[in-house]
Scaffold this motif. Structure first.
Motif, PDB file in Angstrom:
ATOM      1  N   LYS A   1       7.819 -18.302   6.469  1.00 53.34           N
ATOM      2  CA  LYS A   1       8.024 -19.433   7.217  1.00 53.34           C
ATOM      3  C   LYS A   1       9.293 -19.983   6.891  1.00 53.34           C
ATOM      4  O   LYS A   1       9.440 -20.483   5.788  1.00 53.34           O
ATOM      5  N   THR A   2      10.437 -20.164   7.621  1.00 54.29           N
ATOM      6  CA  THR A   2      11.485 -20.525   7.131  1.00 54.29           C
ATOM      7  C   THR A   2      11.551 -22.339   7.156  1.00 54.29           C
ATOM      8  O   THR A   2      10.581 -22.793   7.898  1.00 54.29           O
ATOM      9  N   ILE A   3      12.302 -22.855   6.312  1.00 51.03           N
ATOM     10  CA  ILE A   3      12.549 -24.098   6.331  1.00 51.03           C
ATOM     11  C   ILE A   3      12.696 -24.782   7.750  1.00 51.03           C
ATOM     12  O   ILE A   3      12.311 -25.772   8.220  1.00 51.03           O
ATOM     13  N   LYS A   4      13.656 -24.034   8.199  1.00 46.29           N
ATOM     14  CA  LYS A   4      14.269 -24.439   9.750  1.00 46.29           C
ATOM     15  C   LYS A   4      13.013 -24.464  10.662  1.00 46.29           C
ATOM     16  O   LYS A   4      12.745 -25.491  11.241  1.00 46.29           O
ATOM     17  N   ASP A   5      12.189 -23.680  10.557  1.00 44.79           N
ATOM     18  CA  ASP A   5      11.096 -23.469  11.403  1.00 44.79           C
ATOM     19  C   ASP A   5       9.981 -24.620  11.051  1.00 44.79           C
ATOM     20  O   ASP A   5       9.326 -25.358  12.169  1.00 44.79           O
ATOM     21  N   ILE A   6       9.984 -24.884   9.835  1.00 42.69           N
ATOM     22  CA  ILE A   6       9.117 -26.055   9.354  1.00 42.69           C
ATOM     23  C   ILE A   6       9.648 -27.468   9.980  1.00 42.69           C
ATOM     24  O   ILE A   6       8.752 -28.477  10.530  1.00 42.69           O
ATOM     25  N   ILE A   7      10.919 -27.653   9.727  1.00 41.21           N
ATOM     26  CA  ILE A   7      11.376 -28.967  10.153  1.00 41.21           C
ATOM     27  C   ILE A   7      11.503 -28.913  11.630  1.00 41.21           C
ATOM     28  O   ILE A   7      11.121 -30.217  12.306  1.00 41.21           O
ATOM     29  N   LYS A   8      11.380 -27.964  12.537  1.00 43.08           N
ATOM     30  CA  LYS A   8      11.248 -27.933  13.897  1.00 43.08           C
ATOM     31  C   LYS A   8       9.860 -28.519  14.256  1.00 43.08           C
ATOM     32  O   LYS A   8       9.867 -29.509  15.353  1.00 43.08           O
ATOM     33  N   LEU A   9       8.891 -28.303  13.540  1.00 42.59           N
ATOM     34  CA  LEU A   9       7.468 -28.956  13.974  1.00 42.59           C
ATOM     35  C   LEU A   9       7.553 -30.459  13.953  1.00 42.59           C
ATOM     36  O   LEU A   9       6.853 -31.170  14.471  1.00 42.59           O
ATOM     37  N   PHE A  10       8.675 -30.988  13.033  1.00 42.43           N
ATOM     38  CA  PHE A  10       8.753 -32.619  13.142  1.00 42.43           C
ATOM     39  C   PHE A  10       9.726 -33.182  13.901  1.00 42.43           C
ATOM     40  O   PHE A  10       9.749 -34.265  14.055  1.00 42.43           O
ATOM     41  N   GLN A  11      10.345 -32.150  14.776  1.00 44.22           N
ATOM     42  CA  GLN A  11      11.394 -32.669  15.763  1.00 44.22           C
ATOM     43  C   GLN A  11      10.756 -32.651  17.175  1.00 44.22           C
ATOM     44  O   GLN A  11      11.437 -33.431  18.020  1.00 44.22           O
ATOM     45  N   LYS A  12       9.459 -32.528  17.083  1.00 37.29           N
ATOM     46  CA  LYS A  12       8.934 -32.442  18.546  1.00 37.29           C
ATOM     47  C   LYS A  12       8.740 -33.893  19.016  1.00 37.29           C
ATOM     48  O   LYS A  12       8.014 -34.473  18.153  1.00 37.29           O
TER      49      LYS A  12
ATOM     50  N   GLY B   1      15.076 -21.317  -1.701  1.00 36.66           N
ATOM     51  CA  GLY B   1      16.364 -21.263  -1.639  1.00 36.66           C
ATOM     52  C   GLY B   1      16.853 -22.706  -1.254  1.00 36.66           C
ATOM     53  O   GLY B   1      15.988 -23.583  -0.795  1.00 36.66           O
ATOM     54  N   ASN B   2      18.084 -23.021  -1.414  1.00 36.48           N
ATOM     55  CA  ASN B   2      18.893 -24.153  -0.978  1.00 36.48           C
ATOM     56  C   ASN B   2      19.623 -24.170   0.158  1.00 36.48           C
ATOM     57  O   ASN B   2      20.686 -24.806   0.564  1.00 36.48           O
ATOM     58  N   SER B   3      18.800 -23.490   1.291  1.00 35.43           N
ATOM     59  CA  SER B   3      19.219 -23.599   2.591  1.00 35.43           C
ATOM     60  C   SER B   3      18.331 -23.571   3.540  1.00 35.43           C
ATOM     61  O   SER B   3      17.076 -23.318   3.252  1.00 35.43           O
ATOM     62  N   THR B   4      18.424 -24.179   4.850  1.00 35.76           N
ATOM     63  CA  THR B   4      17.157 -24.246   5.733  1.00 35.76           C
ATOM     64  C   THR B   4      16.743 -22.905   6.455  1.00 35.76           C
ATOM     65  O   THR B   4      15.713 -23.034   7.012  1.00 35.76           O
ATOM     66  N   ASP B   5      17.561 -21.739   5.954  1.00 30.90           N
ATOM     67  CA  ASP B   5      17.160 -20.369   6.227  1.00 30.90           C
ATOM     68  C   ASP B   5      16.266 -19.809   5.348  1.00 30.90           C
ATOM     69  O   ASP B   5      15.672 -18.711   5.276  1.00 30.90           O
ATOM     70  N   ALA B   6      16.213 -20.422   4.003  1.00 32.78           N
ATOM     71  CA  ALA B   6      15.352 -19.781   3.271  1.00 32.78           C
ATOM     72  C   ALA B   6      13.836 -20.253   3.598  1.00 32.78           C
ATOM     73  O   ALA B   6      13.391 -20.984   4.484  1.00 32.78           O
ATOM     74  N   VAL B   7      12.941 -19.327   2.902  1.00 32.97           N
ATOM     75  CA  VAL B   7      11.324 -19.530   3.299  1.00 32.97           C
ATOM     76  C   VAL B   7      10.866 -20.482   2.446  1.00 32.97           C
ATOM     77  O   VAL B   7      11.226 -20.879   1.270  1.00 32.97           O
ATOM     78  N   LEU B   8       9.585 -20.779   2.886  1.00 25.19           N
ATOM     79  CA  LEU B   8       8.741 -21.692   2.105  1.00 25.19           C
ATOM     80  C   LEU B   8       8.417 -21.198   0.781  1.00 25.19           C
ATOM     81  O   LEU B   8       8.026 -19.931   0.716  1.00 25.19           O
ATOM     82  N   ASP B   9       8.328 -21.850  -0.185  1.00 24.95           N
ATOM     83  CA  ASP B   9       8.026 -21.644  -1.509  1.00 24.95           C
ATOM     84  C   ASP B   9       6.515 -21.880  -1.751  1.00 24.95           C
ATOM     85  O   ASP B   9       6.092 -23.128  -1.494  1.00 24.95           O
ATOM     86  N   SER B  10       5.838 -20.739  -1.991  1.00 25.09           N
ATOM     87  CA  SER B  10       4.167 -21.143  -1.829  1.00 25.09           C
ATOM     88  C   SER B  10       3.710 -21.926  -3.024  1.00 25.09           C
ATOM     89  O   SER B  10       2.520 -22.546  -2.997  1.00 25.09           O
ATOM     90  N   ARG B  11       4.374 -22.099  -4.094  1.00 21.98           N
ATOM     91  CA  ARG B  11       4.039 -22.799  -5.370  1.00 21.98           C
ATOM     92  C   ARG B  11       4.535 -24.177  -5.289  1.00 21.98           C
ATOM     93  O   ARG B  11       5.448 -24.391  -4.878  1.00 21.98           O
ATOM     94  N   PHE B  12       3.739 -25.236  -5.494  1.00 18.66           N
ATOM     95  CA  PHE B  12       4.181 -26.385  -5.446  1.00 18.66           C
ATOM     96  C   PHE B  12       4.813 -26.785  -6.755  1.00 18.66           C
ATOM     97  O   PHE B  12       6.150 -27.021  -6.539  1.00 18.66           O
ATOM     98  N   GLY B  13       4.326 -27.002  -7.952  1.00 20.86           N
ATOM     99  CA  GLY B  13       4.807 -27.293  -9.228  1.00 20.86           C
ATOM    100  C   GLY B  13       5.754 -26.615  -9.598  1.00 20.86           C
ATOM    101  O   GLY B  13       6.944 -27.101 -10.173  1.00 20.86           O
ATOM    102  N   ARG B  14       5.908 -25.244  -9.340  1.00 20.49           N
ATOM    103  CA  ARG B  14       6.910 -24.492  -9.903  1.00 20.49           C
ATOM    104  C   ARG B  14       7.786 -23.694  -8.753  1.00 20.49           C
ATOM    105  O   ARG B  14       8.092 -22.518  -8.812  1.00 20.49           O
ATOM    106  N   CYS B  15       8.094 -24.556  -7.652  1.00 22.29           N
ATOM    107  CA  CYS B  15       9.030 -23.778  -6.770  1.00 22.29           C
ATOM    108  C   CYS B  15      10.300 -23.651  -7.095  1.00 22.29           C
ATOM    109  O   CYS B  15      10.710 -24.621  -7.780  1.00 22.29           O
ATOM    110  N   SER B  16      11.156 -23.295  -6.457  1.00 19.25           N
ATOM    111  CA  SER B  16      12.526 -23.328  -6.740  1.00 19.25           C
ATOM    112  C   SER B  16      13.240 -24.528  -6.323  1.00 19.25           C
ATOM    113  O   SER B  16      14.080 -25.142  -7.350  1.00 19.25           O
TER     114      SER B  16
END
Ligand code: SF4
Ligand code: SF4
Lengths: 282, 105
Positions: free
Chosen positions: B94-105, B9-24
């Motif tokens: 896993k939400t986008i927010k959670d993934i971004i957090k990994l890069f903020q440490k 989805g188009n917010s950081t609350d959305a979850v990871l799309d498991s497909r690369f080429g055809r993700c939303s």
């Protein structure tokens, strides 16, 4: 009439059916050809004494990139309908993804700077083998490492069409090579075995054959194995079973020694006679 | 550094799309500016080569790392040759927010 013998997965006995049906019709002096479209692993030839008449190579155009001439204008990428060109002008990167290239020539046409030349690669070979005066076997054979079998299958079918009856030994699976082969057929024989995997693949193939609006029936090989789920399914869907071959070690042995089952088993011969009649008078 | 993440989805609350080429959606996260950009994937309906076209989009955005659930062999080849690192996350939800957090440490 073109009859495709197909199955959703390999090893169900598709080649057994195709070769014995072909042998029967050719002995009954029909004008009949067999096209082995299983180009990745063609093996129909071992069942026949034949003489090779000719062979032709199947080639495909492949663009060849000349980095010195490229201005990274992006025209080629824009013209490519298959996403086969990966271009990053800012980094001066050009990559051809060969697996995706269909050899259509749009990019070489689009390039105004002579940076894309046309070369050719070999995809495989189509071999013509004479079995008797009225029948021949056409074998498609993919070159090892070739990217797609579809052009080889196309040429194999084309070369086999000069006959009253053509039997296509279709490639396994349900993707492009299978679909292409089925698209050329007037009638489809789907070979399956009564196991859960067999049924699953059969359902997928039936779905495709129905979408393509091809008349078809099912052959059950190794009957007696597994369960009767496949029979229940076929009954519910009102699909015709055109032949059943019991699971029989002797048949498996005859087949694996490269011989035709109809030549040594009168009961099987009779079954193939019935099968051929039901198809020809369909 | 910019990181690309495939999103449902188009917010950081959305979850990871498991497909690369055809993700939303593609989310481009800039670790210095802490900014996010949302790009709808134009290649969802490509018959063939959705992965390659998506790889091109991401490379042109200047991402150095890409995060998704899986990558095809062709896509891997292209990213490797561009020196773009691939990170596979197998945890669904896993939400986008959670993934971004990994890069903020
Ligand atoms: S069209 Fe020709 S010059 Fe333009 S990017 Fe493609 S190869 Fe280079
Ligand atoms: S030949 Fe056709 S498919 Fe191949 S790269 Fe050029 S435009 Fe694309």
């Amino acid at each position: 009439m073109i009859v495709a013998v197909a199955s959703g997965k390999g090893g169900t006995g598709k080649t057994l059916i195709a070769t014995n049906l072909f042998a029967l019709l050719s002995k009954a002096s029909y004008n009949v050809n067999l096209a082995d479209c299983d180009a990745e692993e063609p093996n129909s030839l071992i069942f026949f004494k034949s003489t090779k008449e000719s062979a032709s190579e199947v080639r495909q155009m492949l663009p060849l990139f000349e980095p010195e001439a490229c201005t990274y204008c992006g025209k080629c990428e824009e013209y490519c309908n298959y996403n086969a060109i990966f271009l990053l002008p800012e980094k001066r990167i050009f990559r051809l993804i060969e697996d995706l290239c269909h050899g259509c020539g749009a990019c070489t046409y689009a390039c105004k700077f002579d940076a894309l030349k046309e070369t050719e690669i070999s995809l495989g070979e189509v071999g013509m083998y004479r079995v008797n005066s009225k029948s021949k076997l056409v074998e498609g054979r993919l070159r090892v490492g070739a990217l797609t079998p579809v052009p080889v299958i196309k040429e194999t079918i084309k070369a086999s069409l000069d006959s009253e009856i053509v039997i296509l030994d279709a490639p396994p699976g349900t993707s492009c090579p299978f679909i292409h082969t089925i698209s050329k057929a007037d009638y489809v024989l789907l070979v399956t075995e009564p196991t859960p995997f067999g049924l699953n693949d059969l359902k997928l193939s039936i779905q495709i054959v129905r979408q393509m609006e091809k008349p078809f029936s099912v052959i059950i090989n190794r009957a007696g194995l597994g369960s009767d789920d496949v029979y229940k399914y076929l009954k519910k869907e009102k699909i015709k079973i055109s032949m059943e071959l019991q699971f029989d070690k002797e048949i498996a042995m005859i087949y694996s020694s490269g011989k035709l089952v109809i030549e040594s088993r009168a009961d099987i011969y009779q079954k193939f006679v019935k099968l051929s009649e039901s198809i020809i008078h369909n | 550094m910019k990181v690309a993440i495939t999103s449902t989805g188009n917010s950081t609350d959305a979850v990871l799309d498991s497909r690369f080429g055809r993700c939303s959606w593609f989310i481009i996260y800039d670790t210095e500016l802490k900014s996010t950009e949302f790009i709808p994937n134009p290649n969802i309906d490509s018959i063939e080569g959705a992965g390659i076209a998506s790889a091109r989009l991401i490379a042109s955005k200047g991402a150095e790392k890409v995060i998704s659930g899986e990558f095809g062999a062709k896509v891997k080849g292209v990213f490797d040759s561009l020196n773009i690192k691939l990170i596979v996350i197998k945890e669904e939800n896993k939400t986008i927010k959670d993934i971004i957090k990994l890069f903020q440490k």
